[in-house]
Write an enzyme that holds these catalytic residues in place. Structure first.
Site, PDB file in Angstrom:
ATOM      1  CE  LYS A 196     101.000  26.670  51.552  1.00 48.85           C
ATOM      2  NZ  LYS A 196     100.608  27.467  52.517  1.00 48.85           N
ATOM      3  CE  LYS A 249     104.682  28.253  51.376  1.00 55.66           C
ATOM      4  NZ  LYS A 249     103.715  28.577  52.533  1.00 55.66           N
TER       5      LYS A 249
END
Ligand code: PBG
Length: 325
Positions: A196, A249
């Site tokens: 992330k 992500k």
């Protein structure tokens, strides 16, 4: 026989039937996870300004919405909560009566077959808006782990099928696994937001979830967008700690990492098509600058072609209405 005129790649593009026969990637409703923002109150249905078509919903509205979504054939939802009150340690995140815990129970009552995934993080619940315990302006890693583990446990006890830590603290997957197993919840899975990145594409989400950091930014815990090898190490670490699903992500600026993760790991791979990616499409479409349906399907097909098995997307609902049954 490897050259023109014997070779003509256009032969198989001649008709839609031929194109469909040789199509390598296809989207299905079963590929999607649809995110929801749950708020306190009754009859609340507030559209998020920067995310047209996305709403903050109270639990009663949510259950109605979720029924329709399940009928469309979308298999899973991802829940984010906005608490009644924020405090330094994000109490409502791990309170048995917290908003997400209530939402999970309500969804399981009306659509037990729907897979319920909960986001495990503190930023929506803390008054400083960071994803962990703050001391002297720094986000502390180890003291945060027990709060995250408590939040995951509360969500799992409420009936979540999968918990999804998105905080990027080191050791969170292991701490959560231990807490779940200790609570007898050995069958609840972990979807780790493994790679992330500290991304500008989360802007609209922070409106939706009211989780803007009140000082500084998240660069001391989320990843540097420049780093690909480190992303593989993050994924490897989460797998070692017991992650069942792994994630990259955002999606669009990181398609190379989706491909690298697919080639390197055998775990189910999730890509998060984040709020800013959604907002850009909506804004351009509203201005008449792009063909919304075409661009949306092209983006999602690209994410799948890059190697994602599952896509978390705010487009999931509309796309499910467009796709063939
Ligand atoms: C919570 C969290 C964020 C997103 C998912 N979980 C925001 C952030 O890290 O700042 C972003 C999702 C999106 O932009 O759609 N930590």
């Amino acid at each position: 026989m490897s050259a023109f005129p014997a070779v003509r790649l256009r032969r198989l593009r001649r008709s839609e039937a031929l194109r469909a026969m040789v199509r390598e990637t296809s989207l299905s409703r079963r590929d999607f996870i649809y995110p929801y923002f749950v708020v306190h109150g009754r009859g609340v249905r507030d559209e998020v300004g920067s995310m047209p078509g996305v709403f903050q919903l109270s639990v009663d509205e949510l259950t109605r919405d979720v029924r329709a979504l399940a009928q469309l054939g979308v298999p899973a939802v991802l829940l984010f909560g906005l608490p009644e009150r924020k405090d330094p340690r994000g109490r409502e995140a791990y309170h048995p009566d917290g908003i997400v815990q209530r939402a999970v129970q309500a969804i399981k009552d009306v659509t037990p077959e729907l897979v319920v995934i909960t986001d495990v993080c503190l930023c929506e619940y803390t008054d400083h808006g960071h994803c962990g315990v703050v001391e002297d302006g720094r986000v502390l890693n180890d003291p945060t782990l027990e709060l995250l583990a408590a939040a995951a446990l509360a969500q799992a006890e409420a009936g979540a099928d999968v918990v999804g830590p998105s905080d990027m603290m080191d050791g969170r997957v292991g701490a959560i696994r231990k807490a779940l197993d200790g609570g007898g919840l050995t069958e609840v899975a972990i979807m780790a937001y493994s790679a992330k990145f500290a991304s500008g594409f989360y802007g609209p989400f922070r409106d939706a979830a009211d989780s803007v950091p009140q000082f500084g930014d998240r660069r001391a815990y989320q990843m540097d967008p420049a780093n690909g090898r480190e992303a593989m190490r993050e994924i490897e670490t989460d797998i070692g700690e017991g992650a069942d699903l792994i994630m990259v992500k955002p999606a669009l600026a990181y398609l190379d990492l989706i491909r690298r993760a697919r080639d390197r790991f055998d775990h189910p791979l999730v890509a998060y098509n984040v709020s800013g990616e959604y907002a850009m499409v909506k804004a351009a479409a509203r201005n008449g600058w792009i063909d919304e349906r075409r661009v949306t399907l092209e983006i999602l097909t690209g994410i799948k072609r890059a190697g994602a098995d599952l896509i978390i997307s705010y487009h999931a609902r509309e796309v499910s209405e467009w796709l063939d049954r």
